[in-house]
Design an enzyme around this catalytic site. Structure first.
Site, PDB file in Angstrom:
ATOM      1  N   GLU A   1      -3.863  -2.660  -0.624  1.00  0.00           N
ATOM      2  CA  GLU A   1      -2.843  -3.231   0.259  1.00  0.00           C
ATOM      3  C   GLU A   1      -2.595  -4.683  -0.142  1.00  0.00           C
ATOM      4  OE1 GLU A   1      -2.006  -3.020   4.994  1.00  0.00           O
ATOM      5  OE2 GLU A   1      -3.776  -4.130   4.396  1.00  0.00           O
TER       6      GLU A   1
ATOM      7  N   GLY B   1     -10.397  -9.317   5.704  1.00  0.00           N
ATOM      8  CA  GLY B   1     -11.530  -9.105   6.586  1.00  0.00           C
ATOM      9  C   GLY B   1     -12.005  -7.669   6.479  1.00  0.00           C
TER      10      GLY B   1
ATOM     11  N   HIS C   1     -10.389  -2.020  15.429  1.00  0.00           N
ATOM     12  CA  HIS C   1      -9.094  -2.358  14.833  1.00  0.00           C
ATOM     13  C   HIS C   1      -8.802  -1.470  13.615  1.00  0.00           C
ATOM     14  CE1 HIS C   1      -5.986  -5.361  13.480  1.00  0.00           C
ATOM     15  NE2 HIS C   1      -6.281  -4.801  12.332  1.00  0.00           N
ATOM     16  N   GLU C   2      -9.751  -1.394  12.697  1.00  0.00           N
ATOM     17  CA  GLU C   2      -9.507  -0.615  11.479  1.00  0.00           C
ATOM     18  C   GLU C   2      -9.395   0.876  11.775  1.00  0.00           C
ATOM     19  OE1 GLU C   2      -8.639  -2.186   8.869  1.00  0.00           O
ATOM     20  OE2 GLU C   2      -9.191  -4.103   9.770  1.00  0.00           O
TER      21      GLU C   2
ATOM     22  N   HIS D   1      -6.023   1.946  13.055  1.00  0.00           N
ATOM     23  CA  HIS D   1      -5.008   2.119  12.004  1.00  0.00           C
ATOM     24  C   HIS D   1      -5.035   3.519  11.386  1.00  0.00           C
ATOM     25  CE1 HIS D   1      -3.198  -1.755  11.932  1.00  0.00           C
ATOM     26  NE2 HIS D   1      -4.307  -2.402  11.650  1.00  0.00           N
TER      27      HIS D   1
END
Length: 809
Positions: free
Chosen positions: A138, A271, A307-308, A311
């Protein structure tokens, strides 16, 4: 062929459907070889195939295209790797037949040290340094590993095969389906992936330990770490399993893959990265050490994991929903406000941009994007939002969706004009400041675009206004659709708070009477923590934009003398540091009074952890002690140094728990100078002896707080030494005011020394993000300079500062 060059997007001659990728990394020579077979759909007549490739060498004689329904093999007459456009152009002598076929390309590349594409990361096993091979694709770096259609919309399935040394662990997105060992090497075959974008493909090869658990429906979850560190992955593993269960219920869609691996990478630019089935993290974002990790770090790990994993389905707003569900005592929605504030601060610049813009990924697309979704979540209601979101995800699974598709689902589920409302927030830059005053028994509202440079923009929005008056029981809401509007007050004489709980992405400016009543409400503890934070941050932003004098901001700050809520005090500390720096430039003669005033705000909580105290109090103590040290509180400085030297003798001493170590490190560095370097040398010893990434960054973040410019220069040079991973160097760049000129001279020297290299670098990189970031930085300098000038001209500042400094709690 020339017309194919210099284009922002790949041509649409062909669409990839499936990739079969074989990679053979050489971890000693830091090179790799590969072969990719891509199932293509040729959708229009063409003699060209154009795809992305960068920093690769195409092996002569390996390129061919074979139609599915034919035995004819097409070989290109010309293979052109256009590095400036990062494309590979294949020209054939005759037109390719429309329909399906297979494109085969052999290639070679370097395992670079740039932390992007297919790269190498260094780690140690029993004191021996080794390389691991890692991918980070990414936003658009899969092209540095294999030729591909490296655009998010060009989705396909992926089958990976790896040839690696037999003793190493080799991971990819999907589970291993077969493994063949041939002496010193082995070939590892992975299950075909679901349809996904190239930037989500992942490969990691190295030596690792792991912990394992399962969800209730049998999904295998592992945390991989460097050898010997697996116990530090236990907290993240627990959070991951519980989070997958929560998301399955929230989205009404099960986790789409048969396994989930999470792995720490020693050298990692981001991160973390949400690659399907193989989520990669910096060590500091995933590992938690019971003995040496601060309370704030535990919160950060939980949010990073949630958070990850969010996704794997959707965006980052829901990560806060998950973390709040798992740890309600942490009040994570208050932490989310910090993310919204980051978006507000960047979006207040003239050099901002709309959320919906190509090729830019920053605090606007990320923080503002999440904040406006939260605003919509609040406006529509949690239940309506969740059901509409689940319907949207089910409808668009494994396909490309536009922003309007999400708005359409939410509009259908709510009956509200979501598309019209949200387009104004996503398709234009900036946000409004809503000015509020009372006139003739009416509450009058006026919106103008807010800009931190003090000018007025011409943007206009549909603003979801919420407000309460005198009590949270008395609330109203409406959509402000024009420049101005008014509401009858019915005789309300108490405080009025606009943007209740800060769910709206806008700032509020109150007239003097309303502002005074809000100060009283803050002192009297009538307002929620989120509203206390909102009032403070809006006033700070308005002061920076010269719409409020510094005297007004300092008077408001004094109302927070008894504040003990973590996020409010954390923001107050951050604002105080910035105000202190501006005041030092504008009115150095007042600095002793300003420091005295700021110290009086932060003498609370105490130095010792209390039995059974909250997680948030533990997080707060370190920030308060650091602030007292920076603002010159001698007793705290001496105590911090004393505890550090006790820690130096015994790393297990209870005198310096992880939450307060950074404060002690800053106290040590503030006493360091060219004639007494012992504290600096001792901190370097701590840095060199620890293998905990969190501890290393804690030390780095304190080194440049030294006031001696010669030591600051030494610190800056240390940051560029081989002892510091390049990802960590930024941690040490926050120099104190006394080191500012040294840092600037150092930066310029480094740049001029490499002037030709820098010039060449920028000449081939004309992406809007880079130019915009440079302009934003210059704009910030100008805003600060204008603010300093404004503060210098404030007539009543000296007496206000002296009065506040002498006021007792």
């Amino acid at each position: 062929m020339e017309q194919l060059k210099g284009q922002p997007r790949l041509p649409k001659f062909a669409a990839p459907k499936r990739y079969d990728i074989r990679l053979k990394p050489d971890l000693t020579a830091c090179k790799f070889a590969g072969l990719v077979a891509i199932d293509l759909d040729i959708v229009s007549e063409t003699k060209f195939i154009v795809l992305n490739a960068a920093e690769l060498s195409i092996i002569a004689g390996t390129v061919s295209f074979t139609p599915k329904e034919s035995s004819q093999v097409f070989e290109p007459c010309k293979v052109d790797l256009v590095e400036e456009d990062e494309i590979l152009v294949l020209e054939f002598r005759q037109k390719l037949p429309i329909g399906f076929g297979v494109l085969v390309i052999g290639f070679e590349g370097t395992l670079n040290d740039k932390m992007k594409g297919f790269y190498r990361s260094k780690y140690e096993i029993n004191g021996e340094e080794k390389n691991m091979a890692v991918t980070q694709f990414e936003p658009a770096d899969a092209r540095r590993c294999f030729p591909c259609w490296d655009e998010p919309a060009c989705k396909a399935t992926f089958t990976i095969t790896l040839d690696v040394p037999s003793e190493l662990v080799a991971l990819s997105n999907m589970p291993i389906i077969d493994e063949k060992v041939d002496g010193p090497t082995k070939t590892v075959f992975y299950q075909e992936s679901p349809i996904m974008s190239t930037y989500l493909v992942a490969v990691v090869v190295g030596l690792f330990d792991y912990l394992e658990d399962h969800t209730s429906d049998g999904i295998k979850v592992r945390v991989y770490t460097q050898v010997g560190k697996e116990k530090q992955g236990k907290f993240a593993l627990d959070v991951a399993v519980k989070t997958l269960e929560l998301y399955k219920e929230y989205f009404a869609v099960p986790y789409p893959l048969p396994k989930l691996d999470m792995i720490t990478i020693p050298d990692f630019a981001a991160g973390a990265m949400e690659n399907y089935g193989l989520v990669t993290y910096r060590e500091a974002a995933l590992l938690y050490d019971e003995q040496n990790s601060a309370a704030a770090h535990k919160l950060n790990v939980a949010i990073a994991v949630a958070h990850e994993l969010a996704h794997q389905w959707f965006g980052n707003l829901v990560s806060y929903l998950a973390t709040d569900s798992l740890f309600p005592e942490w009040k994570v929605w208050m932490q989310f406000l910090e993310e919204s504030i980051d978006g507000l601060r960047l979006d207040g610049l003239a050099e901002s941009h709309p959320i919906e813009i190509d090729e830019i990924f920053d605090a606007i697309s990320y923080c503002k994007g999440a904040a406006v979704i939260r605003m919509l979540h609040s406006y529509l209601g949690a239940e309506c939002f969740q059901k509409s979101l689940a319907a949207y995800i089910k409808k668009h699974a494994c396909s490309n969706a536009k922003t309007e598709d999400l708005w359409a689902s939410l509009e259908e589920g709510s009956g509200e004009p979501v598309n019209r409302l949200m387009n104004l927030w996503t398709k234009q830059k900036g946000y409004p400041v809503v000015s509020v005053k009372i006139k003739d028994e009416k509450l009058e509202f006026e919106q103008m675009q807010f800009l931190s440079n003090g000018t007025q923009g011409d943007g206009q929005w549909i603003v979801p206004i919420t407000f309460c008056f005198g009590s949270y029981e008395a609330c109203k809401n409406f959509l402000l659709q024009e420049r101005s509007s008014s509401i009858n007050l019915d005789g309300v004489s108490s405080w009025i708070k606009i943007n209740v709980d800060q769910t709206g992405f806008y700032r509020v400016k109150y007239d003097e009477d309303l502002a005074a009543k809000l100060r009283f409400a803050i002192e009297s503890k009538m307002l929620s923590p989120t509203d206390r934070l909102g009032i403070l941050d809006d006033s700070y932003a308005l002061c920076m934009a010269r719409q409020l004098p510094l005297t007004s901001l300092l008077t408001l700050i004094s109302a927070y003398r008894e504040e003990l809520e973590y996020t409010v005090l954390s923001n107050l500390i951050s604002i105080s540091h910035k105000v202190g720096r501006i005041a030092a430039d504008a009115t150095p003669e007042l600095m002793d009074y300003i420091k005295q005033f700021l110290v009086s705000l932060f003498q609370k909580l105490g130095r010792e952890p209390k039995q059974g105290e909250s997680h948030l109090d533990a997080m707060l103590r370190g920030q308060i002690l650091t602030a007292l040290i920076v603002f010159g509180h001698e007793e705290t400085q001496k105590e911090g140094r004393s505890r550090f030297y006790a820690f130096l003798e015994n790393r297990s001493t209870p005198l310096l728990p992880p939450d307060t170590r950074r404060a002690a490190y800053v106290a040590v560095m503030q006493a360091v100078n060219s004639s007494d370097r012992s504290g600096y040398e001792s901190l370097l010893r701590v840095y060199r002896e620890t293998d905990l990434s969190e501890e290393k960054t804690r030390v780095l973040g304190s080194l440049a707080s030294c006031r001696d410019p010669n030591i600051v220069l030494e610190v800056l040079n240390f940051l560029l030494s081989p002892e510091v991973r390049s990802q960590d160097a930024l941690c040490g760049l926050s120099v104190c005011r006394e080191g500012r000129e040294t840092a600037w001279t150092w930066l310029k020297f480094s740049s001029f020394e490499r002037a030709k290299e820098v010039e060449e670098f920028f000449s081939t990189r004309t992406k809007p993000t880079m130019a915009r970031t440079l302009k934003q930085s210059i704009e910030r300098v100008q805003i600060n300079a204008q603010w300093v000038q404004s503060v210098q001209n404030e007539e009543h500042l000296p007496e206000t500062v002296q009065e506040l400094a002498h006021r007792k709690n």
